[in-house]
Design an enzyme around this catalytic site. Structure first.
Site, PDB file in Angstrom:
ATOM      1  N   ASN A  26       1.263  -8.136  -2.174  1.00 58.58           N
ATOM      2  CA  ASN A  26       2.380  -8.562  -2.976  1.00 58.58           C
ATOM      3  C   ASN A  26       3.483  -9.274  -2.632  1.00 58.58           C
ATOM      4  O   ASN A  26       4.619  -8.684  -2.679  1.00 58.58           O
ATOM      5  CB  ASN A  26       2.607  -7.460  -4.012  1.00 58.58           C
ATOM      6  CG  ASN A  26       3.202  -6.251  -3.192  1.00 58.58           C
ATOM      7  OD1 ASN A  26       3.135  -6.004  -1.987  1.00 58.58           O
ATOM      8  ND2 ASN A  26       4.201  -5.505  -3.930  1.00 58.58           N
ATOM      9  N   HIS A  55      -2.271   5.203  -4.693  1.00 59.89           N
ATOM     10  CA  HIS A  55      -0.890   5.909  -4.916  1.00 59.89           C
ATOM     11  C   HIS A  55      -0.991   6.737  -6.169  1.00 59.89           C
ATOM     12  O   HIS A  55      -0.221   6.730  -7.032  1.00 59.89           O
ATOM     13  CB  HIS A  55       0.260   5.332  -4.734  1.00 59.89           C
ATOM     14  CG  HIS A  55       0.284   3.741  -5.775  1.00 59.89           C
ATOM     15  ND1 HIS A  55      -0.171   3.846  -7.036  1.00 59.89           N
ATOM     16  CD2 HIS A  55       0.718   2.620  -5.231  1.00 59.89           C
ATOM     17  CE1 HIS A  55       0.077   2.508  -7.214  1.00 59.89           C
ATOM     18  NE2 HIS A  55       0.495   1.916  -6.301  1.00 59.89           N
ATOM     19  N   LYS A  63      -7.092  -6.607  -4.468  1.00 62.39           N
ATOM     20  CA  LYS A  63      -6.117  -5.638  -5.448  1.00 62.39           C
ATOM     21  C   LYS A  63      -5.888  -6.134  -6.657  1.00 62.39           C
ATOM     22  O   LYS A  63      -5.291  -7.114  -6.775  1.00 62.39           O
ATOM     23  CB  LYS A  63      -4.709  -5.601  -4.498  1.00 62.39           C
ATOM     24  CG  LYS A  63      -3.737  -4.746  -5.228  1.00 62.39           C
ATOM     25  CD  LYS A  63      -3.953  -2.937  -4.809  1.00 62.39           C
ATOM     26  CE  LYS A  63      -2.784  -2.361  -5.857  1.00 62.39           C
ATOM     27  NZ  LYS A  63      -1.617  -2.051  -4.943  1.00 62.39           N
ATOM     28  N   HIS A  66      -3.587  -0.633  -8.642  1.00 65.69           N
ATOM     29  CA  HIS A  66      -2.578  -0.169  -9.184  1.00 65.69           C
ATOM     30  C   HIS A  66      -2.895  -0.002 -10.763  1.00 65.69           C
ATOM     31  O   HIS A  66      -2.581  -0.934 -11.489  1.00 65.69           O
ATOM     32  CB  HIS A  66      -1.372  -1.251  -9.193  1.00 65.69           C
ATOM     33  CG  HIS A  66      -0.008  -0.548  -9.508  1.00 65.69           C
ATOM     34  ND1 HIS A  66       0.957  -0.205  -8.854  1.00 65.69           N
ATOM     35  CD2 HIS A  66       0.308  -0.030 -10.916  1.00 65.69           C
ATOM     36  CE1 HIS A  66       1.938   0.306  -9.325  1.00 65.69           C
ATOM     37  NE2 HIS A  66       1.621   0.401 -10.667  1.00 65.69           N
ATOM     38  N   ALA A  79      11.705  -0.456  -7.193  1.00 65.59           N
ATOM     39  CA  ALA A  79      10.701   0.578  -7.056  1.00 65.59           C
ATOM     40  C   ALA A  79      10.207   0.427  -5.387  1.00 65.59           C
ATOM     41  O   ALA A  79       9.699  -0.525  -5.284  1.00 65.59           O
ATOM     42  CB  ALA A  79       9.755   0.583  -8.092  1.00 65.59           C
ATOM     43  N   HIS A  89      12.693  -1.889   0.691  1.00 66.18           N
ATOM     44  CA  HIS A  89      13.659  -2.713  -0.344  1.00 66.18           C
ATOM     45  C   HIS A  89      14.961  -2.531   0.584  1.00 66.18           C
ATOM     46  O   HIS A  89      15.496  -1.380   0.846  1.00 66.18           O
ATOM     47  CB  HIS A  89      13.674  -2.438  -1.727  1.00 66.18           C
ATOM     48  CG  HIS A  89      12.534  -2.407  -2.539  1.00 66.18           C
ATOM     49  ND1 HIS A  89      12.157  -3.715  -3.035  1.00 66.18           N
ATOM     50  CD2 HIS A  89      11.363  -1.766  -2.749  1.00 66.18           C
ATOM     51  CE1 HIS A  89      10.975  -3.659  -3.327  1.00 66.18           C
ATOM     52  NE2 HIS A  89      10.436  -2.212  -3.325  1.00 66.18           N
ATOM     53  N   ASP A 100       1.893   3.998   0.961  1.00 64.71           N
ATOM     54  CA  ASP A 100       2.687   3.060  -0.125  1.00 64.71           C
ATOM     55  C   ASP A 100       4.110   3.116   0.374  1.00 64.71           C
ATOM     56  O   ASP A 100       5.128   2.953  -0.310  1.00 64.71           O
ATOM     57  CB  ASP A 100       2.857   3.555  -1.493  1.00 64.71           C
ATOM     58  CG  ASP A 100       3.087   2.733  -2.483  1.00 64.71           C
ATOM     59  OD1 ASP A 100       2.917   1.461  -2.199  1.00 64.71           O
ATOM     60  OD2 ASP A 100       3.344   3.111  -3.443  1.00 64.71           O
ATOM     61  N   LEU A 108       6.994   3.377  -7.924  1.00 67.44           N
ATOM     62  CA  LEU A 108       5.909   3.192  -8.891  1.00 67.44           C
ATOM     63  C   LEU A 108       4.483   3.684  -8.372  1.00 67.44           C
ATOM     64  O   LEU A 108       4.231   3.023  -7.355  1.00 67.44           O
ATOM     65  CB  LEU A 108       6.032   1.982  -9.551  1.00 67.44           C
ATOM     66  CG  LEU A 108       7.184   1.626 -10.516  1.00 67.44           C
ATOM     67  CD1 LEU A 108       7.305   0.052 -11.071  1.00 67.44           C
ATOM     68  CD2 LEU A 108       7.295   2.725 -11.859  1.00 67.44           C
ATOM     69  N   HIS A 151      -2.831   2.075   2.549  1.00 65.48           N
ATOM     70  CA  HIS A 151      -1.832   1.486   1.622  1.00 65.48           C
ATOM     71  C   HIS A 151      -0.458   1.327   2.190  1.00 65.48           C
ATOM     72  O   HIS A 151       0.156   2.201   2.281  1.00 65.48           O
ATOM     73  CB  HIS A 151      -1.914   2.085   0.266  1.00 65.48           C
ATOM     74  CG  HIS A 151      -1.025   1.628  -0.877  1.00 65.48           C
ATOM     75  ND1 HIS A 151      -1.669   1.160  -2.141  1.00 65.48           N
ATOM     76  CD2 HIS A 151       0.066   0.872  -0.788  1.00 65.48           C
ATOM     77  CE1 HIS A 151      -0.735   0.939  -2.899  1.00 65.48           C
ATOM     78  NE2 HIS A 151       0.403   0.586  -1.985  1.00 65.48           N
ATOM     79  N   HIS A 203       2.918  -1.623   2.438  1.00 58.15           N
ATOM     80  CA  HIS A 203       3.774  -3.074   2.355  1.00 58.15           C
ATOM     81  C   HIS A 203       4.354  -3.231   3.563  1.00 58.15           C
ATOM     82  O   HIS A 203       5.389  -2.696   4.016  1.00 58.15           O
ATOM     83  CB  HIS A 203       4.598  -2.887   1.164  1.00 58.15           C
ATOM     84  CG  HIS A 203       4.003  -2.510  -0.146  1.00 58.15           C
ATOM     85  ND1 HIS A 203       3.581  -3.386  -0.982  1.00 58.15           N
ATOM     86  CD2 HIS A 203       3.606  -1.134  -0.903  1.00 58.15           C
ATOM     87  CE1 HIS A 203       2.866  -2.714  -2.088  1.00 58.15           C
ATOM     88  NE2 HIS A 203       2.870  -1.455  -1.855  1.00 58.15           N
ATOM     89  N   LEU A 204       4.038  -4.500   4.309  1.00 55.44           N
ATOM     90  CA  LEU A 204       4.641  -4.831   5.497  1.00 55.44           C
ATOM     91  C   LEU A 204       5.743  -5.801   5.384  1.00 55.44           C
ATOM     92  O   LEU A 204       6.499  -6.126   5.910  1.00 55.44           O
ATOM     93  CB  LEU A 204       3.625  -5.159   6.716  1.00 55.44           C
ATOM     94  CG  LEU A 204       2.558  -4.323   7.189  1.00 55.44           C
ATOM     95  CD1 LEU A 204       1.664  -4.809   8.136  1.00 55.44           C
ATOM     96  CD2 LEU A 204       3.369  -2.788   7.768  1.00 55.44           C
ATOM     97  N   ARG A 205       5.513  -6.442   4.030  1.00 58.36           N
ATOM     98  CA  ARG A 205       6.357  -7.545   3.492  1.00 58.36           C
ATOM     99  C   ARG A 205       6.257  -8.712   4.724  1.00 58.36           C
ATOM    100  O   ARG A 205       5.223  -8.889   5.300  1.00 58.36           O
ATOM    101  CB  ARG A 205       7.902  -7.166   3.689  1.00 58.36           C
ATOM    102  CG  ARG A 205       8.263  -5.769   2.920  1.00 58.36           C
ATOM    103  CD  ARG A 205       7.970  -6.144   1.560  1.00 58.36           C
ATOM    104  NE  ARG A 205       8.597  -4.943   0.687  1.00 58.36           N
ATOM    105  CZ  ARG A 205       7.964  -4.395  -0.292  1.00 58.36           C
ATOM    106  NH1 ARG A 205       6.707  -4.999  -0.909  1.00 58.36           N
ATOM    107  NH2 ARG A 205       8.496  -3.389  -1.188  1.00 58.36           N
TER     108      ARG A 205
END
Ligand SMILES: NC(=O)N[C@@H](CC(=O)O)C(=O)O
Ligand SMILES: [Zn+2]
Ligand SMILES: [Zn+2]
Length: 344
Positions: free
Chosen positions: A41, A175, A100, A137, A264, A252, A248, A220, A13, A15-17
């Protein structure tokens, strides 16, 4: 110096953006991980095989020229408009490994998320048939439900029904943050598992809120009370194959977190295995780290375990206070503080 050699881990899990940020997130993750489950996302989200394939290529193009070849395992973002054809095409590919479920409005970039989960049952049926895991989620989004109760409510309102109805659907509760989730996963069949982050093992809500408000601990599902943290530590270090590693890591830009209404997400990819090693060491369970990080994830997904190894050393160093994130800066979790393990 104490060293720990373990089979190369995977991150189930992350987030690589996208865009110029990929250079940093991909380089950090590729230091340790053989494979990463890439959360979809983005804005707009990754909705079908074509979008997943294009995103996968952008990630591969961002891999550092030298060093380990990280393999991105792509994920579809379920929306109210996902079709059985989208699922069938994704499942038949060697690009997409899961889909997801984000309840609409539950977390960062979840505006396109699902508004009525029951409407997705035909999609779950299709995923079950094709063996495509459902990643969840798990938080209700009602404004009147206390933020600390949202995960537990989601289990009772949705998950029990889904698991009862789709008895062979592979489902990962992502998560997890509560003893309720630990218990739910343990009681369910072997088709149900959970990822656990390093920050939920290391911290509870006091770290975020006592003695000053610390926005870099805000993610979150939100950090819960200490008793839940203890339940997560017990689950992760128990040797139960239903619990495995998912960082996770969710970057940001610093100004988006240090704000009157901050985002978050915690950035941990730069020191992921160092943070997990610390959590397992503190619990006196370093011997359980390898299976959690490197065995149970691929076993659940039906993929081979990695065949090479990484080495962690017990060595104190100071985490950087800021890191580049494209043209922005991030404050990584633990920034400016001591870390006790280091990748060799
Ligand atoms: N965990 C977070 O707090 N944030 C994640 C989204 C998510 O995983 O829910 C993000 O994309 O920033
Ligand atoms: Zn999430
Ligand atoms: Zn996430």
């Amino acid at each position: 110096m104490q060293t720990l050699e373990i089979t190369r881990p995977d991150d189930w899990h992350i987030h690589l953006r996208d865009g110029d940020v990929l250079a940093h997130t991909v380089a950090d993750a590729s230091r340790y991980f053989g494979r990463v489950i890439v959360m979809p996302n983005l804005t707009p989200p990754v909705r079908n095989l074509a979008e997943a394939t294009a995103y996968k290529h952008r990630i591969e193009n961002a891999l550092p020229a030298t060093g380990h070849k990280l393999q991105p395992l792509m994920v579809l973002y379920l929306t109210d408009n996902t079709s059985p054809e989208d699922i069938a095409a994704a499942a038949a590919s060697d690009v997409v490994f899961a889909a997801k479920l984000y309840p609409a409005g539950a977390t960062t970039n979840s505006d396109s998320g699902v508004t009525n989960i029951e409407n997705l049952y035909p999609i779950f049926e299709c995923m079950e048939k094709h063996g495509l895991p459902l990643l969840v989620h798990g938080e209700v989004t009602d404004a009147d439900i206390d933020i600390f109760d949202r995960e537990a409510r989601f289990i009772d309102r949705y998950l029990r029904q889904i698991v009862e109805r789709f008895t062979t659907l592979k489902l990962v509760l992502e998560h997890i943050t509560t003893s309720d989730s630990v218990q739910f996963v343990k009681e369910s069949g072997n088709n149900v598992a959970a990822t656990i982050t390093a920050h939920h093992l290391l911290y509870n809500r006091n770290h975020m809120l006592a003695g000053g408000i610390r926005p870099h601990y805000y993610c979150l599902p939100i950090l819960k009370r200490n008793t839940h943290q203890q339940a997560l530590i017990a689950a992760a270090t128990s040797g139960d194959p239903k619990f495995f590693l998912g960082t996770d890591s969710a970057p940001h830009a610093r100004d988006k977190k240090e704000a009157s209404c901050g985002c978050a997400g915690c950035y941990t990819a730069y020191a992921a295995m160092e943070l997990y090693a610390e959590a397992f060491e503190t619990a006196g369970k370093l011997d359980k780290l390898e299976a959690f990080a490197s065995f149970y994830g691929p076993d659940f997904y039906g993929l081979p375990r990695n065949s090479d190894t990484i080495i962690l050393q017990r060595n104190s160093w100071t985490a950087p206070e800021h890191l580049p994130l494209g043209s922005d800066t991030i404050f990584p979790l633990r920034g400016g503080e001591q870390l006790h393990w280091q990748l060799a």
